[in-house]
Design an enzyme around this catalytic site. Structure first.
Site, PDB file in Angstrom:
ATOM      1  N   LYS A  21       0.836  -1.207   0.000  1.00  0.00           N
ATOM      2  CA  LYS A  21       0.000   0.000   0.000  1.00  0.00           C
ATOM      3  C   LYS A  21       0.866   1.250   0.000  1.00  0.00           C
ATOM      4  O   LYS A  21       0.644   2.182  -0.784  1.00  0.00           O
ATOM      5  CB  LYS A  21      -0.917  -0.023   1.220  1.00  0.00           C
ATOM      6  CG  LYS A  21      -1.964   1.080   1.233  1.00  0.00           C
ATOM      7  CD  LYS A  21      -2.933   0.895   2.399  1.00  0.00           C
ATOM      8  CE  LYS A  21      -3.741  -0.357   2.237  1.00  0.00           C
ATOM      9  NZ  LYS A  21      -4.722  -0.577   3.317  1.00  0.00           N
ATOM     10  N   ARG A  91      -3.508   2.822   8.517  1.00  0.00           N
ATOM     11  CA  ARG A  91      -3.805   1.562   7.810  1.00  0.00           C
ATOM     12  C   ARG A  91      -2.569   0.682   7.736  1.00  0.00           C
ATOM     13  O   ARG A  91      -1.456   1.169   7.580  1.00  0.00           O
ATOM     14  CB  ARG A  91      -4.275   1.840   6.375  1.00  0.00           C
ATOM     15  CG  ARG A  91      -5.540   2.665   6.239  1.00  0.00           C
ATOM     16  CD  ARG A  91      -5.777   2.987   4.763  1.00  0.00           C
ATOM     17  NE  ARG A  91      -6.892   3.889   4.548  1.00  0.00           N
ATOM     18  CZ  ARG A  91      -8.122   3.507   4.179  1.00  0.00           C
ATOM     19  NH1 ARG A  91      -8.369   2.228   4.009  1.00  0.00           N
ATOM     20  NH2 ARG A  91      -9.078   4.388   3.995  1.00  0.00           N
ATOM     21  N   GLY A 100      -8.106  -6.917   3.995  1.00  0.00           N
ATOM     22  CA  GLY A 100      -8.981  -7.004   5.147  1.00  0.00           C
ATOM     23  C   GLY A 100      -8.468  -7.839   6.302  1.00  0.00           C
ATOM     24  O   GLY A 100      -9.142  -7.976   7.320  1.00  0.00           O
ATOM     25  N   MET A 102      -5.699  -7.351   8.202  1.00  0.00           N
ATOM     26  CA  MET A 102      -5.148  -6.594   9.325  1.00  0.00           C
ATOM     27  C   MET A 102      -6.024  -5.368   9.558  1.00  0.00           C
ATOM     28  O   MET A 102      -7.171  -5.338   9.133  1.00  0.00           O
ATOM     29  CB  MET A 102      -3.683  -6.294   9.076  1.00  0.00           C
ATOM     30  CG  MET A 102      -2.839  -7.566   9.089  1.00  0.00           C
ATOM     31  SD  MET A 102      -1.098  -7.255   8.781  1.00  0.00           S
ATOM     32  CE  MET A 102      -1.149  -6.667   7.103  1.00  0.00           C
ATOM     33  N   ARG A 335      -3.655  -1.334  -6.392  1.00  0.00           N
ATOM     34  CA  ARG A 335      -2.884  -2.586  -6.290  1.00  0.00           C
ATOM     35  C   ARG A 335      -3.340  -3.487  -7.428  1.00  0.00           C
ATOM     36  O   ARG A 335      -4.417  -3.288  -8.006  1.00  0.00           O
ATOM     37  CB  ARG A 335      -3.123  -3.264  -4.944  1.00  0.00           C
ATOM     38  CG  ARG A 335      -4.572  -3.635  -4.679  1.00  0.00           C
ATOM     39  CD  ARG A 335      -4.773  -4.125  -3.253  1.00  0.00           C
ATOM     40  NE  ARG A 335      -6.192  -4.281  -2.946  1.00  0.00           N
ATOM     41  CZ  ARG A 335      -6.675  -4.431  -1.733  1.00  0.00           C
ATOM     42  NH1 ARG A 335      -5.863  -4.418  -0.688  1.00  0.00           N
ATOM     43  NH2 ARG A 335      -7.959  -4.577  -1.520  1.00  0.00           N
ATOM     44  N   HIS A 453     -16.212  -7.564   1.359  1.00  0.00           N
ATOM     45  CA  HIS A 453     -15.234  -8.513   1.898  1.00  0.00           C
ATOM     46  C   HIS A 453     -15.549  -9.937   1.442  1.00  0.00           C
ATOM     47  O   HIS A 453     -14.667 -10.675   0.986  1.00  0.00           O
ATOM     48  CB  HIS A 453     -15.234  -8.436   3.431  1.00  0.00           C
ATOM     49  CG  HIS A 453     -14.320  -9.423   4.094  1.00  0.00           C
ATOM     50  ND1 HIS A 453     -14.747 -10.667   4.516  1.00  0.00           N
ATOM     51  CD2 HIS A 453     -13.007  -9.362   4.383  1.00  0.00           C
ATOM     52  CE1 HIS A 453     -13.731 -11.322   5.045  1.00  0.00           C
ATOM     53  NE2 HIS A 453     -12.660 -10.554   4.984  1.00  0.00           N
ATOM     54  N   SER A 760      12.152 -43.170 -12.395  1.00  0.00           N
ATOM     55  CA  SER A 760      10.985 -42.348 -12.055  1.00  0.00           C
ATOM     56  C   SER A 760      10.869 -42.319 -10.534  1.00  0.00           C
ATOM     57  O   SER A 760      10.733 -43.359  -9.900  1.00  0.00           O
ATOM     58  CB  SER A 760       9.713 -42.928 -12.679  1.00  0.00           C
ATOM     59  OG  SER A 760       8.628 -42.072 -12.426  1.00  0.00           O
ATOM     60  N   CYS A 827       6.887 -39.455 -10.467  1.00  0.00           N
ATOM     61  CA  CYS A 827       5.514 -39.930 -10.642  1.00  0.00           C
ATOM     62  C   CYS A 827       4.710 -39.911  -9.347  1.00  0.00           C
ATOM     63  O   CYS A 827       3.568 -40.355  -9.316  1.00  0.00           O
ATOM     64  CB  CYS A 827       5.485 -41.323 -11.259  1.00  0.00           C
ATOM     65  SG  CYS A 827       6.329 -42.581 -10.301  1.00  0.00           S
ATOM     66  N   TYR A 847      10.533 -35.048 -16.767  1.00  0.00           N
ATOM     67  CA  TYR A 847       9.072 -35.029 -16.803  1.00  0.00           C
ATOM     68  C   TYR A 847       8.513 -35.276 -15.403  1.00  0.00           C
ATOM     69  O   TYR A 847       9.197 -35.818 -14.525  1.00  0.00           O
ATOM     70  CB  TYR A 847       8.524 -36.082 -17.774  1.00  0.00           C
ATOM     71  CG  TYR A 847       8.697 -37.520 -17.306  1.00  0.00           C
ATOM     72  CD1 TYR A 847       7.674 -38.191 -16.639  1.00  0.00           C
ATOM     73  CD2 TYR A 847       9.885 -38.209 -17.533  1.00  0.00           C
ATOM     74  CE1 TYR A 847       7.840 -39.494 -16.204  1.00  0.00           C
ATOM     75  CE2 TYR A 847      10.063 -39.514 -17.112  1.00  0.00           C
ATOM     76  CZ  TYR A 847       9.028 -40.160 -16.444  1.00  0.00           C
ATOM     77  OH  TYR A 847       9.191 -41.450 -16.009  1.00  0.00           O
TER      78      TYR A 847
END
Length: 883
Positions: A21, A91, A100, A102, A335, A453, A760, A827, A847
């Site tokens: 902020k 704030r 929301g 804090m 933001r 909220h 694997s 895997c 992979y």
């Protein structure tokens, strides 16, 4: 060390120090946008506060006094002054947005004297006393911990006595009365009296915001979103802009694009004669932002131009808070806006096509975990036929869910822990409800708009949400009226967050159709990723789903999962209780025929893609009955005595199956089981090849721990395969590899690689054997370890990189030392965890394989890992033609 920065001294790159902020307020100030003057107390000051036993240092106290004096000079107003009072907001502002979670205090600086001065200066007595009652209410809750409900009850009683429908109907006299009642609550609840000294108010407020970093709701939010506990929060002290100063004033929240759908269109809400908390709390239902164009077209156009400038500057959708005071526009925050997964993908794709960001940047804008939420369920069409909706609210967060109604966070949490599906229904939500919201399938409120909220948090969590449903009347903590129908705690409700409709009872759901934007987005991810993504699939249905999500083949078929249908289980039990090899021939032949059909179906779907089949892994006792009733039923069906079956179960019972007679050890004791399976694999591959589909079987041996073990099992499999090929006169290329799940296998991987065609990693078993934990411990003592900081995370959900990861890296290096192009995969289910995939990419894994619905997550995580590492030295990797 400097602990306070004025907005003009900072910029958006100082998030770690100024919080999100504060950094963005500084950036907007630098852009020349109208931002009320103010300063930021840094996160470093928060850390010092915490190390100083939650006390402000003397240095910070002095800096705070100096900053306040400088703010007075900037604004031309004076703190604790009756003639021209300076009022401020206080704030919180963490480096990572926690909406929301804090605390905030508005109108700080008012007391019994300055409220009179404000009334005289503004010639608006009602406004002044409205500000004062708000300060008393917020300060009491944030600083002294007096529950919000305590103040709300006083207001509700007064409004009911006067037959008011809205807070706006409260008169000056009413507000004066409330101020006196609120001050009395401080002492009535055994707290200190409200401090009349504004300097003391400010110091206590800064203390409270620093302390709010450790409040329960903030901890729950950080845990949910993986935000580090060590960041701390900054505090922003800013001159008040008063949206509640008359009908030519107001406040609102707007997004530069729709946060629900991603549509490139301004989306927001505002309230006349209100302060910001009125919008986000949901206490009043706001108006759509475009209606501001009718009431004040000049302000609206200024706002539109400014927020477009912000989006272009940040190159992302912005969430903007604003206030209008007597026709003058102020920006209080910007933001990067929270958005639904659908909107996240839509916005990312649109920004690329608008030429504002690259494909790589777009891929980094979406959290991989959001991708699964994009596949939101919808209510089945057949269930909806003839089903009338009870009511309709605002569609705050898409999806469809059913569950039992609960009205408080505590009851929702308790119901969830008892195994129930929960729908949280409330008038509105506050940050205190976070634990109830986390466990709910859907969130429904009777009040509030699309930026309330409840709406913001539901979208951020990927929860189905409906807000502002005026047809809902909360009658008590145990009942609610929806339309004309009354529901009680525990009754069933179905919620459609895409349409905003509510239905009685339970409705079945189906998976949503695929989004074309998601398809385009995942194609970009496939191009950018280094780690290929395969699926864990044991059935054609699983494999079909995985292929639709972009899987490159099957990385793990668990053959034991194919034996649990009744006819197969019967043959498996015949096999297990057989005492001789001859007795095993008939059940083995029947199982081979079944297995061959299974493999044919998978190979056909694969159409030449790799299919890796793991041979039987679990201990045999898992297939046998365990209670007396089942023992008798099975004994009768198999025409053996109960005693004989019971004795066989006892012989095979494992004290610790993790360390017991399973995996390749079964092949040593019962080589004919694995021989049966590879025969079925070979015959299935030959059959599908005759249909014109190219097949190269990948056969995986589980639980190998040494070269001699690997060689012994492999030799017998090769002999059986050669026998099949000699009979059919059709040779076939194949690979035989191993699942690396034993710590010893990692230590001697160079030796095992002499015989293995691929590795694997089975991360579940490797984690169990490295830690000595069981996966079942995730529900017993592991939560305590995580809570007490003894583990950073559940190692079965995110890889333990220091321990298990070190063993994996050793095995990769050892295997590739022996065979430079050795294909290596993962895997275990960690193959679908984004944080783990970053590590796998870094150590050269080729992979990963995961459950079908994790495939899109893994594809995006692979791309993000590659993008992050693009300018770092790469590890040696195998040629990507095999896996």
């Amino acid at each position: 060390m400097k602990q306070i920065y004025f907005f003009a001294e900072g910029n958006r790159d100082m998030r770690a120090l100024l919080g999100g902020k504060g950094a963005n307020l500084a950036e907007m100030t630098g852009l020349g946008l109208p931002v009320p003057s103010g300063f930021t107390v840094t996160t470093d000051a928060c850390h010092q506060y915490q190390t100083n036993n939650n006390n402000m240092t003397s240095q910070l106290e002095e800096e705070l006094k100096d900053a306040l004096q400088h703010l007075e000079e900037q604004t031309g107003k004076l703190f604790d002054n009756t003639a021209n009072p300076l009022l401020v907001s206080v704030r919180s502002g963490a480096a990572i947005s926690m909406p929301g979670m804090m605390d905030t205090i508005l109108n700080l600086g008012l007391n019994d004297q300055t409220v009179l001065g404000l009334a005289k200066q503004t010639n608006n007595e009602r406004f002044a006393w409205d500000c004062y009652r708000r300060l008393l209410q917020m300060f009491g809750n944030v600083v002294f911990g007096i529950p919000e409900k305590t103040f709300d009850n006083e207001m509700t009683k007064l409004k009911q006595a006067k037959h008011y429908q809205s807070d706006l109907e409260l008169t000056t006299a009413d507000l004066k009365q409330l101020a006196q009642q609120f001050k009395a609550l401080y002492t009535a609840t055994e707290h200190k009296a409200f401090p009349q000294n504004p300097h003391e108010q400010l110091q206590l407020a800064v203390d409270a915001v620093f302390s709010s970093w450790q409040n329960n709701r903030a901890k729950v939010y950080r845990k949910l979103h993986g935000i580090p506990e060590t960041l701390g929060t900054a505090v922003n002290v800013q001159m008040m802009a008063f949206g509640n100063s008359g009908q030519d004033s107001g406040t609102g929240v707007a997004f530069t694009r729709n946060p629900v759908t991603g549509e490139a269109k301004l989306f927001g809400e505002f309230l006349k004669n209100a302060q910001g908390e009125d919008v986000v709390s949901g206490l009043r239902t706001p108006q759509p932002i475009h209606e501001l164009a009718d009431s004040d077209p000049e302000i609206y156009q200024q706002f539109v131009d400014s927020v477009q400038e912000l989006e272009n500057h940040y190159r992302d959708m912005q969430d903007v808070e604003f206030t209008i005071e007597h026709g003058k526009l102020y920006f209080l925050q910007t933001r990067n806006g929270k958005r639904t997964p659908k909107a996240a993908v839509q916005i990312a794709v649109d920004l690329v096509e608008e030429g504002k960001i690259s494909e790589a940047e777009a891929l980094m804008r979406v959290d991989p975990e959001q991708i699964t939420q994009l596949l939101h369920p919808e209510f089945a069409v057949d269930d909806l036929k003839g089903k009338a909706a009870l009511a309709k609210g605002l569609p705050a967060s898409p999806g469809a869910a059913s569950g039992q109604i609960y009205f408080t966070a505590a009851s929702a949490k308790a119901a969830h822990e008892a195994g129930h599906q929960v729908v949280l229904v409330r008038q509105d939500t506050s940050p205190e409800d976070i634990e109830g919201m986390v466990v709910s399938e859907a969130i429904v409120t009777s009040r509030g708009g699309m930026t309330s909220h409840a709406a913001v948090v539901a979208r951020g969590m990927g929860k189905c949400g409906v807000v502002g449903c005026a047809a809902i009347t909360i009658e008590s903590d145990k009942s609610v009226k929806i339309g004309e129908q009354t529901f009680h705690e525990g009754d069933n409700l179905s919620v459609d967050g895409t349409t905003g409709k509510l239905y009685a009872g339970i409705l079945s759901t189906t998976k949503a159709a695929q989004d074309p934007n998601l398809q385009k987005f995942l194609q970009w991810a496939q191009k950018n990723g280094n780690v290929d993504v395969f699926a864990n699939a044991d059935t054609p249905a699983d494999f079909e789903q995985a292929l639709r999500f972009g899987a490159k083949g099957i990385g793990l078929t668990r053959t034991e999962h194919m034996f649990f249908k009744s006819e197969r289980l019967f043959q498996m039990r015949r096999l297990i209780i057989a005492r001789t090899a001859d007795d095993r021939i008939d059940p083995l032949n029947k199982l081979r025929e079944m297995q061959q059909k299974d493999f044919v179906a998978l190979y056909r779907l694969a159409e030449g893609k790799n299919v890796t089949i793991r041979l039987l892994d679990p201990p045999l006792h898992e297939f046998l009955p365990h209670d007396e009733v089942e023992l008798k039923e099975v004994a009768t069906a198999m025409n053996v005595s109960v005693d004989k079956l019971r004795n066989r179960v006892a012989e095979l019972k494992e004290v610790n199956p993790m360390l017991g007679h399973r995996g390749c050890r079964l092949a040593v004791t019962y080589p004919d089981i694995y021989e049966m399976q590879v025969t079925a694999i070979a015959n299935a591959a030959l059959q599908v090849r005759s249909e014109g589909i190219n097949v190269k079987p990948h056969i995986m041996i589980p639980l190998i721990g040494s070269l001699v073990e690997m060689r012994w099992v492999k030799d017998r499999l090769v002999a059986k395969l050669n026998e099949v090929f000699a009979t059919t006169k059709q040779p076939l290329h194949y690979q035989i590899g191993t699942m690396i799940e034993m710590p010893r296998a990692c230590l001697v991987a160079d030796q095992i690689a002499q015989e293995a065609d691929f590795f694997s990693f089975g991360t579940n078993d490797l984690t169990q054997l490295t830690y000595g934990f069981s996966r079942d411990d995730s529900g017993s003592f592991l939560p305590d370890y995580i809570e007490k900081g003894l583990l950073p995370a559940d190692p079965f959900k995110s890889l333990d990189q220091e321990g298990v990861g070190a063993l994996m890296k050793m095995a990769v290096n050892g295997g590739r030392k022996e065979k430079r192009s050795l294909p290596i995969g993962v895997c275990g289910e960690l193959g679908g965890d984004p944080e783990s995939i970053k590590f796998f990419d870094a150590i050269g894994i080729d992979y990963v394989s995961c459950s079908p619905y994790r495939v899109p997550v893994a594809v995006l995580a692979s791309a993000q890992a590659a993008i992050n590492r693009r300018h770092q030295p790469s590890f040696a990797k195998s040629t990507p033609t095999t896996h």
